[in-house]
Design a protein around this motif. Structure first.
Motif, PDB file in Angstrom:
ATOM      1  N   ARG A 229       5.374  29.983  74.341  1.00 33.45           N
ATOM      2  CA  ARG A 229       4.981  29.559  73.466  1.00 33.45           C
ATOM      3  C   ARG A 229       3.684  31.319  72.648  1.00 33.45           C
ATOM      4  NH1 ARG A 229       3.788  26.426  77.307  1.00 33.45           N
ATOM      5  NH2 ARG A 229       2.651  27.070  78.362  1.00 33.45           N
ATOM      6  N   SER A 230       3.370  30.947  70.950  1.00 31.04           N
ATOM      7  CA  SER A 230       2.660  31.903  71.102  1.00 31.04           C
ATOM      8  C   SER A 230       1.162  31.829  70.171  1.00 31.04           C
ATOM      9  CB  SER A 230       3.093  32.315  69.858  1.00 31.04           C
ATOM     10  OG  SER A 230       2.399  32.824  69.462  1.00 31.04           O
ATOM     11  N   LEU A 231      -0.261  32.033  70.875  1.00 27.68           N
ATOM     12  CA  LEU A 231      -1.750  31.093  70.453  1.00 27.68           C
ATOM     13  C   LEU A 231      -1.880  31.964  68.971  1.00 27.68           C
ATOM     14  CD1 LEU A 231      -1.211  31.894  73.390  1.00 27.68           C
ATOM     15  CD2 LEU A 231      -3.954  31.737  72.876  1.00 27.68           C
ATOM     16  N   LYS A 232      -1.045  32.975  68.258  1.00 31.39           N
ATOM     17  CA  LYS A 232      -1.343  34.042  67.331  1.00 31.39           C
ATOM     18  C   LYS A 232      -0.474  32.731  65.785  1.00 31.39           C
ATOM     19  CE  LYS A 232      -0.790  37.932  64.613  1.00 31.39           C
ATOM     20  NZ  LYS A 232      -0.403  39.302  64.618  1.00 31.39           N
ATOM     21  N   ALA A 233       0.545  31.983  66.853  1.00 29.92           N
ATOM     22  CA  ALA A 233       1.684  31.867  65.311  1.00 29.92           C
ATOM     23  C   ALA A 233       2.051  30.558  65.860  1.00 29.92           C
ATOM     24  CB  ALA A 233       2.764  32.367  64.994  1.00 29.92           C
ATOM     25  N   PRO A 234       1.300  30.025  66.249  1.00 29.47           N
ATOM     26  CA  PRO A 234       1.713  28.545  67.161  1.00 29.47           C
ATOM     27  C   PRO A 234       3.177  28.009  66.364  1.00 29.47           C
ATOM     28  CG  PRO A 234      -0.382  28.124  67.109  1.00 29.47           C
ATOM     29  CD  PRO A 234       0.007  29.028  66.758  1.00 29.47           C
ATOM     30  N   GLY A 235       4.268  27.725  66.933  1.00 32.96           N
ATOM     31  CA  GLY A 235       5.351  26.729  66.459  1.00 32.96           C
ATOM     32  C   GLY A 235       6.870  28.126  65.640  1.00 32.96           C
ATOM     33  N   GLU A 236       6.287  29.525  66.478  1.00 33.48           N
ATOM     34  CA  GLU A 236       7.337  30.297  65.932  1.00 33.48           C
ATOM     35  C   GLU A 236       7.512  31.305  66.771  1.00 33.48           C
ATOM     36  OE1 GLU A 236       5.281  32.636  62.775  1.00 33.48           O
ATOM     37  OE2 GLU A 236       4.963  31.280  61.360  1.00 33.48           O
ATOM     38  N   ALA A 237       7.313  30.628  68.058  1.00 37.07           N
ATOM     39  CA  ALA A 237       7.510  31.946  69.293  1.00 37.07           C
ATOM     40  C   ALA A 237       9.004  31.561  69.696  1.00 37.07           C
ATOM     41  CB  ALA A 237       7.105  30.665  70.609  1.00 37.07           C
ATOM     42  N   TYR A 238       9.974  30.771  69.148  1.00 30.91           N
ATOM     43  CA  TYR A 238      11.311  30.387  69.495  1.00 30.91           C
ATOM     44  C   TYR A 238      11.907  30.139  68.225  1.00 30.91           C
ATOM     45  CZ  TYR A 238      10.691  26.796  71.792  1.00 30.91           C
ATOM     46  OH  TYR A 238      10.459  25.742  72.426  1.00 30.91           O
ATOM     47  N   ASP A 239      13.450  30.664  68.316  1.00 29.61           N
ATOM     48  CA  ASP A 239      14.279  29.605  67.177  1.00 29.61           C
ATOM     49  C   ASP A 239      15.272  30.062  67.201  1.00 29.61           C
ATOM     50  OD1 ASP A 239      15.192  28.398  65.153  1.00 29.61           O
ATOM     51  OD2 ASP A 239      13.919  29.306  63.686  1.00 29.61           O
ATOM     52  N   ASP A 250       0.366  24.291  64.029  1.00 26.44           N
ATOM     53  CA  ASP A 250      -1.223  24.835  64.418  1.00 26.44           C
ATOM     54  C   ASP A 250      -2.246  24.451  63.330  1.00 26.44           C
ATOM     55  OD1 ASP A 250      -0.037  24.955  61.781  1.00 26.44           O
ATOM     56  OD2 ASP A 250      -0.069  27.572  62.102  1.00 26.44           O
ATOM     57  N   HIS A 251      -1.803  23.302  63.156  1.00 30.85           N
ATOM     58  CA  HIS A 251      -2.683  22.508  62.361  1.00 30.85           C
ATOM     59  C   HIS A 251      -3.239  20.977  63.041  1.00 30.85           C
ATOM     60  CE1 HIS A 251      -5.115  20.678  58.970  1.00 30.85           C
ATOM     61  NE2 HIS A 251      -5.715  22.065  58.584  1.00 30.85           N
ATOM     62  N   SER A 266       3.338  13.102  78.409  1.00 30.57           N
ATOM     63  CA  SER A 266       2.708  12.856  78.368  1.00 30.57           C
ATOM     64  C   SER A 266       1.354  12.895  77.007  1.00 30.57           C
ATOM     65  CB  SER A 266       1.505  13.808  79.876  1.00 30.57           C
ATOM     66  OG  SER A 266       2.103  14.070  80.417  1.00 30.57           O
ATOM     67  N   GLY A 267       2.072  12.558  76.284  1.00 34.39           N
ATOM     68  CA  GLY A 267       1.440  12.539  75.223  1.00 34.39           C
ATOM     69  C   GLY A 267       2.094  13.994  74.622  1.00 34.39           C
ATOM     70  N   GLY A 268       2.675  14.427  74.602  1.00 30.88           N
ATOM     71  CA  GLY A 268       2.825  15.685  73.640  1.00 30.88           C
ATOM     72  C   GLY A 268       1.502  17.190  74.588  1.00 30.88           C
ATOM     73  N   VAL A 269       1.604  17.117  75.370  1.00 30.19           N
ATOM     74  CA  VAL A 269       0.716  18.388  76.187  1.00 30.19           C
ATOM     75  C   VAL A 269       1.318  19.518  75.886  1.00 30.19           C
ATOM     76  CG1 VAL A 269      -0.393  16.683  77.830  1.00 30.19           C
ATOM     77  CG2 VAL A 269       1.325  18.136  78.734  1.00 30.19           C
ATOM     78  N   HIS A 270       2.613  19.772  75.981  1.00 32.86           N
ATOM     79  CA  HIS A 270       3.159  21.368  76.161  1.00 32.86           C
ATOM     80  C   HIS A 270       2.419  21.337  74.588  1.00 32.86           C
ATOM     81  CE1 HIS A 270       3.617  20.691  80.088  1.00 32.86           C
ATOM     82  NE2 HIS A 270       3.194  22.328  80.080  1.00 32.86           N
ATOM     83  N   ILE A 271       2.967  21.239  73.488  1.00 27.00           N
ATOM     84  CA  ILE A 271       2.463  20.598  71.393  1.00 27.00           C
ATOM     85  C   ILE A 271       1.729  21.049  71.307  1.00 27.00           C
ATOM     86  CG2 ILE A 271       4.473  19.362  70.091  1.00 27.00           C
ATOM     87  CD1 ILE A 271       5.706  18.790  72.054  1.00 27.00           C
ATOM     88  N   ASN A 272       0.693  20.605  71.285  1.00 24.45           N
ATOM     89  CA  ASN A 272      -0.205  19.365  70.393  1.00 24.45           C
ATOM     90  C   ASN A 272      -1.397  20.644  71.015  1.00 24.45           C
ATOM     91  OD1 ASN A 272       0.384  17.631  68.801  1.00 24.45           O
ATOM     92  ND2 ASN A 272       0.704  16.358  70.215  1.00 24.45           N
ATOM     93  N   SER A 273      -1.213  21.211  72.905  1.00 22.24           N
ATOM     94  CA  SER A 273      -2.112  22.145  73.451  1.00 22.24           C
ATOM     95  C   SER A 273      -2.091  23.795  71.515  1.00 22.24           C
ATOM     96  CB  SER A 273      -1.428  23.027  73.816  1.00 22.24           C
ATOM     97  OG  SER A 273      -0.155  23.067  74.200  1.00 22.24           O
ATOM     98  N   GLY A 274      -0.684  24.196  70.447  1.00 29.41           N
ATOM     99  CA  GLY A 274      -0.768  25.278  69.596  1.00 29.41           C
ATOM    100  C   GLY A 274      -1.878  24.590  69.038  1.00 29.41           C
ATOM    101  N   ILE A 275      -2.348  23.758  68.932  1.00 27.42           N
ATOM    102  CA  ILE A 275      -4.171  23.291  67.103  1.00 27.42           C
ATOM    103  C   ILE A 275      -4.979  24.323  68.318  1.00 27.42           C
ATOM    104  CG2 ILE A 275      -5.322  21.859  66.736  1.00 27.42           C
ATOM    105  CD1 ILE A 275      -2.701  20.023  65.791  1.00 27.42           C
ATOM    106  N   PRO A 276      -5.662  23.557  69.398  1.00 29.36           N
ATOM    107  CA  PRO A 276      -6.413  24.486  69.801  1.00 29.36           C
ATOM    108  C   PRO A 276      -6.241  26.259  70.745  1.00 29.36           C
ATOM    109  CG  PRO A 276      -5.732  22.765  71.648  1.00 29.36           C
ATOM    110  CD  PRO A 276      -5.390  22.685  70.077  1.00 29.36           C
TER     111      PRO A 276
END
Length: 403
Positions: A229-239, A250-251, A266-276
Motif C-alpha cells: 500500500r501507499s499512503l502517499k498515493a493509494p491505488g498506485e502501490a502495484y499494477d 484516495d477519496h 469485512s467491508g473492505g477494511v484493507h481497501i478503504n483504509s486508503g482514504i484516511p
C-alpha cells in the motif's frame, strides 16, 4: 480473545484470492494454503489468549521463538530473549529488533509503556508453517511466515509490517476499533500510519524524504510492485499481472462498498483504509518536518479519544479538535488537518465548506507549506523591523548631526 475478535494479517485477502488464478501451480498452492490456514486460525479461540493474560506486565520484554516451519506455536523453540545473545538466525534477529524498535518508538515518542501502556511483553514467532504468505497479530503475539519465495519473501524483513501489526494491539487497548466497514478501515489505516512512522523514525526521515510505503520489502525481487500500500498515493502501490491493480481509493467519492464477510474483507477494511491514509499523508506533508511529531501526535491522541464504532467523519472531526487542543485554533497544524480531510472528500463538522476551503488555502498545498508560510511571514516581519530600525538609526544620526 481480543476485543476485535480478529486475526489481523498484513496481506489482504484480495491479493491471495488473485494468486489463486496464477499460471504457476506452486503459487496457487501456496496462496490456497495461506488462505485455508488463516481461516482456520480465525476460527480457533485457543490461538488468541485473553487480554488479562496478554496484558501481564513485563516491561516490554522481548522473546522470539522459532516455529521451524510448524503451525504449532506451543511447540516453538525459544530462539532469543531480552538477556540472550544474538541468534545465528537472521529472521530471529530481525523480528527481535523490529519488536524493540516499535516498542521504543511508542515509548520515546508518545511515552507509552509498551503496546498496552502497562509494560506488555512482546512475543514473536518466526518460520511459521511452510510457504506461509502472511504475518499477523493474534491478540497476544506477532507471527511471521517465510513467504513462498516466489511472490513473497520473509516477512521479518519489513519493519513497517512489524510496526503495522503491533499497532493493532495499541488500537485494541485504546479505541478498540471494530473490524468492519469504516471502523475497520480506520483500524487498518491507523496501523499503516504508525507502521510507516516507526520506519520513518528509525531512519530519521522527514515527511518529505519518506517513501510512505507499507510492505515494500515483502515481495520477492522479481515482482514488479512498489509495496502492499501507499499512503502517499493509494491505488498506485502495484499494477501487474500477478496481483492486478491496487484497489485502494484516495477519496470518499471512490469509497468501495463491500459486504461485511470474510470474502468481502469485512467491508473492505484493507481497501478503504486508503482514504484516511491519504488524509494523514497530506496532513504530515503540509505541516512538514518529522511526521511523528505534530501529525503523529494528533492522530495518536485522536485514536485514544475514539471508540469501537468511530467512522471516518467522526475521526476527522476528532483530529481537527485535537489539533486545536494541541496547537491552537487556526494554527498551521489545524489548518493542515482541515485541508487534508477536505482533499479526500470529508468536510469537518461545523466548518462550512466555503470557510473550510478558504482556511485550507492558508495551510498551503504540500511540501510542508503550512509551516513554510509561517516562516515566510516571520521572515517578512523581521525584514520590516530591520528596515524600520535602519530608518530610526538614520533619523537619530541626523538629529545628532543637527545639534
Amino acid at each position: 480473545m481480543s476485543r476485535t475478535g480478529r486475526l489481523n494479517c498484513i496481506i489482504p485477502p484480495h491479493l491471495l484470492d488473485k494468486l489463486l488464478t496464477n499460471d504457476d501451480s506452486e503459487v496457487r498452492k501456496a496462496a490456497l494454503h495461506t488462505l485455508l490456514t488463516t481461516t482456520r486460525l480465525r476460527g480457533e479461540r485457543t490461538v488468541r489468549s485473553s487480554f488479562i493474560g496478554a496484558a501481564a506486565a513485563g516491561g516490554g520484554r522481548r522473546t522470539v521463538f522459532d516455529c521451524r516451519q510448524s503451525r504449532s506455536l506451543a511447540s516453538a523453540e525459544l530462539a532469543r530473549s531480552e538477556e540472550g545473545a544474538v541468534s545465528g538466525n537472521v529472521s530471529v534477529n530481525r523480528a527481535f529488533d523490529g519488536l524493540g524498535t516499535t516498542r521504543d518508538f511508542y515509548t520515546k515518542v508518545f511515552q507509552r509503556d509498551s503496546l498496552d501502556d502497562r509494560g506488555m511483553r512482546l512475543d514473536g514467532y518466526v518460520h511459521y508453517d511452510m510457504d506461509y504468505n502472511n504475518a499477523f497479530w493474534d491478540g497476544r503475539r506477532m507471527v511471521f511466515g517465510d513467504g513462498d519465495g516466489r511472490m513473497f519473501t520473509d516477512f521479518t524483513a519489513a519493519l513497517d509490517v512489524i510496526g503495522h501489526e503491533l499497532t493493532h494491539a495499541v488500537t485494541e487497548f485504546t479505541a478498540g476499533l471494530a473490524y468492519h466497514d469504516q471502523p475497520g478501515a480506520l483500524n487498518e489505516s491507523i496501523s499503516d500510519v504508525f507502521g510507516s512512522l516507526v520506519k520513518q523514525w528509525s531512519l530519521n526521515q522527514t515527511a518529505e524524504t519518506a517513501d510512505w510505503l507499507i510492505g515494500a520489502d515483502v515481495f520477492t525481487p522479481g515482482i514488479e510492485a512498489d509495496a502492499l500500500r501507499s499512503l502517499k498515493a493509494p491505488g498506485e502501490a502495484y499494477d501487474n499481472s500477478q496481483f492486478g491493480k491496487d484497489p485502494q481509493p484516495d477519496h470518499m467519492s471512490r469509497y468501495v462498498n463491500l459486504p461485511n464477510t470474510e470474502l468481502g474483507d469485512s467491508g473492505g477494511v484493507h481497501i478503504n483504509s486508503g482514504i484516511p491514509n491519504k488524509a494523514f499523508y497530506l496532513t504530515a506533508k503540509r505541516i512538514g518536518g518529522f511526521a511523528w511529531e505534530a501529525a503523529g501526535l494528533i492522530w495518536y491522541e485522536s485514536l485514544k479519544a475514539s471508540s469501537a464504532e468511530t467512522n471516518f467523519q467522526e475521526f476527522a472531526d476528532t483530529t481537527y479538535q485535537k489539533a486545536d487542543e494541541l496547537y491552537g485554533a487556526e494554527s498551521a497544524e489545524q489548518l493542515a488537518v482541515l485541508a487534508a480531510w477536505q482533499e479526500v472528500g470529508i468536510q469537518i463538522s461545523g466548518v462550512p465548506a466555503g470557510v473550510a476551503r478558504a482556511r485550507s488555502l492558508s495551510a498551503g498545498r504540500g511540501n510542508g507549506a503550512g509551516r513554510e508560510d509561517g516562516l515566510a511571514a516571520l521572515t517578512r516581519q523581521i525584514g520590516t523591523l530591520a528596515a524600520q530600525l535602519k530608518e530610526l538609526s538614520a533619523d537619530v544620526t541626523g538629529l545628532k548631526a543637527g545639534k
